[in-house]
Design an enzyme around this catalytic site. Sequence first.
Site, PDB file in Angstrom:
ATOM      1  N   GLU A   1       9.557   6.216  -2.609  1.00  0.00           N
ATOM      2  CA  GLU A   1       9.295   7.565  -3.168  1.00  0.00           C
ATOM      3  C   GLU A   1       8.912   8.561  -2.082  1.00  0.00           C
ATOM      4  O   GLU A   1       8.816   9.747  -2.333  1.00  0.00           O
ATOM      5  CB  GLU A   1       8.212   7.476  -4.263  1.00  0.00           C
ATOM      6  CG  GLU A   1       6.779   7.294  -3.782  1.00  0.00           C
ATOM      7  CD  GLU A   1       6.442   5.869  -3.360  1.00  0.00           C
ATOM      8  OE1 GLU A   1       7.362   5.020  -3.273  1.00  0.00           O
ATOM      9  OE2 GLU A   1       5.251   5.600  -3.093  1.00  0.00           O
TER      10      GLU A   1
ATOM     11  N   CYS B   1       4.829  -1.402  -2.571  1.00  0.00           N
ATOM     12  CA  CYS B   1       3.676  -1.573  -1.673  1.00  0.00           C
ATOM     13  C   CYS B   1       2.698  -2.580  -2.281  1.00  0.00           C
ATOM     14  O   CYS B   1       3.042  -3.743  -2.431  1.00  0.00           O
ATOM     15  CB  CYS B   1       3.033  -0.223  -1.348  1.00  0.00           C
ATOM     16  SG  CYS B   1       1.869  -0.307   0.027  1.00  0.00           S
TER      17      CYS B   1
ATOM     18  N   HIS C   1       7.432   2.677   0.958  1.00  0.00           N
ATOM     19  CA  HIS C   1       7.333   3.638  -0.137  1.00  0.00           C
ATOM     20  C   HIS C   1       8.664   4.374  -0.300  1.00  0.00           C
ATOM     21  O   HIS C   1       8.865   5.413   0.327  1.00  0.00           O
ATOM     22  CB  HIS C   1       6.207   4.639   0.128  1.00  0.00           C
ATOM     23  CG  HIS C   1       4.849   4.033  -0.022  1.00  0.00           C
ATOM     24  ND1 HIS C   1       4.233   3.906  -1.251  1.00  0.00           N
ATOM     25  CD2 HIS C   1       4.007   3.488   0.875  1.00  0.00           C
ATOM     26  CE1 HIS C   1       3.053   3.315  -1.091  1.00  0.00           C
ATOM     27  NE2 HIS C   1       2.894   3.051   0.193  1.00  0.00           N
TER      28      HIS C   1
END
Lengths: 269, 207
Positions: free
Chosen positions: B190, B85, B188
């Site tokens: 994650e 990001c 993202h």
Amino acid sequence: MKKRRLIPVLLLKDGWLVQSKGFNRYQNLGNPITAVKRLSEWASDELIYLDISRRDEYDLRRDDLNHPNRRNILNIIEDVSKETFMPITVGGRIRSLKDIEVRLSKGADKVAINTKPLEDPRFISEAAKEFGSQCLVVSIDVKTVNGRPTVMTDGGRSPTEHAPTGWARTAQESGAGEIFLNSVDRDGAKTGYDLILVDEVVKAVKIPVIACGGAGEWKHFGEVLSQTAVDAVAAANIFHYVDQSVYLAKKYLFEHKFDVRNPDLLVLR
Amino acid sequence: MMTKARVCILDYGCGNVKSVYNLVSTLDAEVTVSNAPQAIADASHLVLPGVGAFGRSMDRIRELLPMADLQSAVQRQGKPFLGICVGMQVLAVTGREFGEHPGLGWVPGEVRQLETAGMPLPHVGWNNIRIESPTPLLEGLGESPDFYFVHSFALRTDAPGLIAATAEYGQRFPAVIAQGNLYGVQFHPEKSQRPGIRLFKNFLALS
């Protein structure tokens, strides 16, 4: 193409997962961590945790039943963020920048704020400056008061002078990243979303709106997605009735050609 | 036999370090969160998470990260590096968010607000990416996997070789960049469930 989101809402009261009706009747559903395992990986796009406890102290110290399930919200966030790799929004009892910071540091991606900005609208801009708009969800509870949709404060209990569209615009201008729009009238009613309310608020702002309140069947998700430009649909109670509920809801929407993620690609590892 | 990856997650106070840590911890790797020159030297893989605004992130990066050590690890020793990001955006030359800010300048281009033709900003939610040029980072993810995005700004670059995948939101923008050992993702991973886990596994398999 961006997908529209389906978001289970988990209501926590005094450390328990509960169901809610009309913002005032609650039924205990048990342990919030096992609920996540059940809900989260079955094709949810995000999770929203709302702490609706009224007491200040409800953690293990206050645990007169000595039950191991009673957990405080911060422990819950910490555990959940280790279990599941999707965005987590945490709301309830957030009264200071410190409250936000603590939740983010425990693994929340966004926070939902409701009562504090109604008392002090500068709180939104201060929080946006500190943490960024992307993690600020302004939660708006709406109830019909004297025939007029009215923004409620204090957990849906007290009316304010704000109309939903005006308050949503104020929130946007102050730096909110998303609006979480909740109908108190429809909470637990299972009669579908308040389509007029959702449509009005979606049209009033440029930021994404998450609609909540009233889902009683899968087709209610379809209604609000087809009849409004809402960015995401959220629900709490409906996801607790059946096994694999989020998966089934997603499958229904996917098969009816809504622009959601294909749930078959998402089931458990 | 391949040795275990040693991942260093750089912490400059602006990223969702914990989320990245939580995911990488479930994989077959040693993970540390650190800015220490020694940790960077010991690591085989470096991750720069990111959340928030460009200018503030760059200020914190300059203040808190040992830039000479980082540069040496990434540019001279060629350790695989993943920016996430804002951690990807700061690799650009310039950022135009709340004013104009110099970035790290490791990849050509600048970061500008998305032009969404009236669609809501920020761009929040799941969107599919389109692979433009095959990269080991995206192996096994199919033609157009969905990832979770939250951003209002994106990279603009006229270096076409840099762009490994794009996404569409009002305009088409770079979602994954790859330049040698340097990788960046606008989304993202994650927070992207299975596709995200696979992407991290692919990253750890780079050497």
